[in-house]
Design a protein around this motif. Structure first.
Motif, PDB file in Angstrom:
ATOM      1  N   ARG A 113     -11.854 -22.463 -50.917  1.00  0.00           N
ATOM      2  CA  ARG A 113     -11.677 -23.910 -50.983  1.00  0.00           C
ATOM      3  C   ARG A 113     -11.526 -24.423 -49.562  1.00  0.00           C
ATOM      4  N   ARG A 114     -12.021 -25.628 -49.286  1.00  0.00           N
ATOM      5  CA  ARG A 114     -11.857 -26.217 -47.957  1.00  0.00           C
ATOM      6  C   ARG A 114     -10.372 -26.290 -47.594  1.00  0.00           C
ATOM      7  N   ASP A 117      -8.498 -29.456 -48.542  1.00  0.00           N
ATOM      8  CA  ASP A 117      -8.383 -29.821 -49.953  1.00  0.00           C
ATOM      9  C   ASP A 117      -6.914 -29.868 -50.389  1.00  0.00           C
ATOM     10  N   GLU A 156     -10.796 -29.159 -40.349  1.00  0.00           N
ATOM     11  CA  GLU A 156     -10.214 -29.175 -41.692  1.00  0.00           C
ATOM     12  C   GLU A 156      -8.876 -28.443 -41.734  1.00  0.00           C
TER      13      GLU A 156
END
Length: 266
Positions: A113-114, A117, A156
């Motif tokens: 998952r990023r 997120d 991110e």
């Protein structure tokens, strides 16, 4: 003291038939390099029965159990990260608590998952409550999506670290591929992101750029899968840094971000 913050081991349910030999060779190579402690993770079945970056719950549990057994077998040489797939939130939180209670000292997030997120927020809250760091797989500046993974880049990870300033994050393998010069300015303002120096990349100027970006107090020695390049970087650092700063990178920074008492000299 020399702590490798990014190590990997195999088990009998991975694609390699020589898994025992590879585990033994890692420990032998570690002796040559002078590694005191390998802080390791196992990524499920490494793709044999579920995708490497989207591992199934049974594969994760088997791998984490095997790593716990390795810790017990080599109590002075191996520590573990509990690896989870955040796409299964309740199970991930339960597995983190189970493995930390059993003696693991950190959390490994790969490319399920990023990093940005919100699904990762509950994991970070557990990390903060338990005082353990998160090693997050990072592609150094993602310009496109890659098959079989939801890769994150430094920007991110910075979003996640900004939301959770009480959690220590390890930006995985700055030398692991991609544009590391793009990653370094991104993480500079975030004091809770540390640079894991592992990866096969040994580009000219890489270590100098890391020092310029975050200083010796935010650098961590690691090897990942290519221990020879980790050794090369260590040899260079021995000539680049004064003894006091070298000790920070070799083990003192790691001792400061993992739970107290995780390492023999701590």
């Amino acid at each position: 003291m020399l702590i490798d913050v990014h190590a990997h081991f195999l088990h009998d349910r991975t694609p390699r038939a020589d898994w025992r030999e590879r585990n033994a060779s890692r420990l032998r190579a570690g002796e040559r390099v002078g590694i005191s402690i390998h802080v390791a993770s196992i990524l499920g079945s490494w793709g044999l029965t579920s995708p490497i970056y989207f591992p199934s719950l049974p594969d994760l549990r088997y791998a984490n159990d095997y790593l716990l057994a390795l810790q017990r077998e080599h109590p002075h040489r191996i520590r573990g990260y509990v690896t989870v797939n955040p796409n299964y939130p309740p199970e991930a939180l339960g597995e983190i608590r189970r493995c930390l209670d059993a003696g693991m000292i950190g959390i490994k997030l790969a490319a399920s998952r990023r990093a940005s997120d919100p699904l990762l927020d509950p994991i970070c809250r557990v990390a903060a409550a338990r005082g353990v760091p998160i090693l997050h797989h990072i592609w150094q500046y993602r310009r496109r999506d890659y098959p079989g993974q939801e890769a994150s880049d430094a920007g991110e990870l910075c979003e996640l670290a900004a939301r959770h300033p009480g959690v220590r994050f390890l930006l995985a393998h700055i030398g692991g591929g991609g544009d590391w010069l793009h990653s370094l300015p991104e993480i500079r303002p975030l004091p809770n992101i540390f640079v894991d120096l592992s990866g096969s990349g040994v580009d000219g100027g890489m270590l100098e750029a890391c020092l310029d970006a975050v200083g010796p107090a935010r650098l961590l020695f690691g090897t990942d899968l290519t221990m020879d390049t980790g050794w090369a970087k260590l040899s260079y650092l021995e000539r680049l840094l004064p003894p006091r700063d070298l000790e920070l990178v070799r083990w003192k920074n790691a001792a400061s971000i993992f739970p107290r008492g995780a390492f023999p000299a701590d």
